[in-house]
Motif scaffolding. Structure first.
Motif, short mmCIF file in Angstrom:
data_model
loop_
_atom_site.label_atom_id
_atom_site.label_comp_id
_atom_site.label_asym_id
_atom_site.label_seq_id
_atom_site.Cartn_x
_atom_site.Cartn_y
_atom_site.Cartn_z
N GLU A 16 -1.49 4.52 8.52
CA GLU A 16 -2.86 4.60 9.02
C GLU A 16 -3.35 3.23 9.50
O GLU A 16 -4.13 3.14 10.46
CB GLU A 16 -3.78 5.14 7.93
N TYR B 227 0.84 -1.18 0.00
CA TYR B 227 0.00 0.00 0.00
C TYR B 227 0.89 1.25 0.00
O TYR B 227 2.07 1.18 0.37
CB TYR B 227 -0.89 0.03 1.24
N THR C 92 -0.90 4.92 3.83
CA THR C 92 -1.90 3.91 4.19
C THR C 92 -1.33 2.92 5.19
O THR C 92 -2.02 2.50 6.14
CB THR C 92 -2.38 3.17 2.93
#
Length: 370
Positions: A301, A294, A298
């Motif tokens: 997160e 990713y 991301t």
């Protein structure tokens, strides 16, 4: 058996002499020889009105100690009902009812340093699991800590051309994560996104010094527990360096020798809550062991989101298998699935004297007197 206390107990008519049996329970909780097992504490016979206090300042100090000592117990009793059952073999309502009955009808009294519920809970834990509650958790000398801090690494999937800053002591691209946790194994602060080569001390100092980062600094006279890789800054208490520290070292080479090792073992057995929290978190979310390709934002997160879910499960689930495994094994410290291939470097820069050095010495001396 020559001890008349035990003869009386073994010959007791449990059904016909309920009050006498309950009084025996109080005797067991207060019996001096149980002190080493966690079933009793210093001052068990003190005047419950606190008349043995020297002055009002001592009373204020005792109030602070009591507040700190109750934090962990309160977290258990206010949490999932099965946590109380696992630790005390009864739910919180039954435990509170037992404490009320022992205090109201059978003469169990608080001491100057410990409430009735703390006495009963420690005794129940000891007879339920066959060992004492972690000594430093119930020890007043080290009860001003509000949590523990450490760093951990999570696999990062980075394009080959950009990998160098992300490869540190793990030998593979990682994201370095700093976290603080409570003694209920919940994360109370996380700072994510650092490259794997970033030094833990650099991350730590930026977190606590930057006005832009909302790090929950400890209240006055309180502190977080940190390992030897962090500076012994005010509000952050580390162990003595150059001495045995980890639980495994004492298990292999015997009991601690001298006040520094006694302190280090107590410090380690309480600070390991952060390692255990990381263990639960990584055991549950397998993506942390093999992050897909990713975008890096991301990936960052995902780390934050999985930590938030970790906290939600801790607060809400009544029977979580992963947390239960760790709750049943307080000394369970998992191996890191990303072992170091390069030894972690020491704290960068020279260590200046700190007020925490005197705090640490005071705690060490207090532990030797117990």
């Amino acid at each position: 058996m020559d001890d008349p206390r035990f003869n009386d107990i073994f010959n007791e008519d449990f059904d016909g002499n309920y009050d006498n049996v309950m009084n025996r329970i109080v005797d067991q909780i207060n019996y001096p020889s149980c002190e080493g097992s966690g079933a009793s504490v210093d001052g068990a016979g003190d005047d419950s009105n606190g008349n043995d206090s020297d002055d009002s300042n001592d009373d204020d100090d005792d109030d602070d100690v009591d507040d700190d000592r109750m934090r962990w117990l309160s977290e258990v009793l206010r949490g999932h009902w099965k946590r109380s059952v696992n630790m005390f073999r009864m739910d919180a309502t039954t435990l509170l009812s037992l404490c009320t009955e022992l205090e109201t009808h059978h003469g169990l009294k608080p001491s100057r340093r410990m409430s009735v519920i703390e006495k009963v809970a420690m005794f129940l834990f000891t007879i339920a699991v066959g060992r004492q509650i972690d000594k430093c958790r119930k020890d007043s000398s080290i009860q001003n800590c509000v949590g523990a801090i450490d760093g951990t690494h999570v696999r990062a999937c980075i394009p080959s051309a950009n990998q160098i800053p992300f490869i540190g002591r793990k030998g593979v691209p990682t994201q370095n994560v700093m976290a603080a946790c409570s003694f209920d194994m919940q994360f109370i602060f996380v700072w994510v996104g650092w490259e794997g080569s970033a030094h833990d001390t650099r991350i730590f100092l930026e977190a606590i010094d930057s006005s832009n980062i909302k790090f929950p600094k400890p209240p006055k006279d309180k502190y977080y527990l940190v390992d030897a890789g962090y500076p012994n800054e005010y509000g952050y208490l580390g162990p003595y360096k150059g001495e045995r520290y980890h639980f495994q070292e004492f298990r292999r080479r015997g009991q601690p020798s001298g006040r520094k090792e006694v302190f280090n073992r107590a410090h380690s057995s309480l600070r390991n809550v952060i390692e255990r929290s990381f263990g639960v978190w990584k055991q549950r979310w397998k993506i942390l062991q093999n992050m897909p390709a990713y975008p890096y934002k991301t990936q960052v997160e995902i780390v934050v989101t999985s930590m938030a879910l970790h906290n939600y499960i801790r607060r809400s689930s009544q029977d979580d298998a992963v947390f239960s495994e760790y709750d049943h094994n307080p000394n369970l410290i998992p191996d890191d699935f990303l072992p170091d291939i390069v030894q972690a470097s020491a704290v960068q820069g020279s260590q200046r004297p700190s007020r925490m050095d005197f705090v640490r010495d005071g705690i060490a001396n207090s532990l030797m007197e117990q």
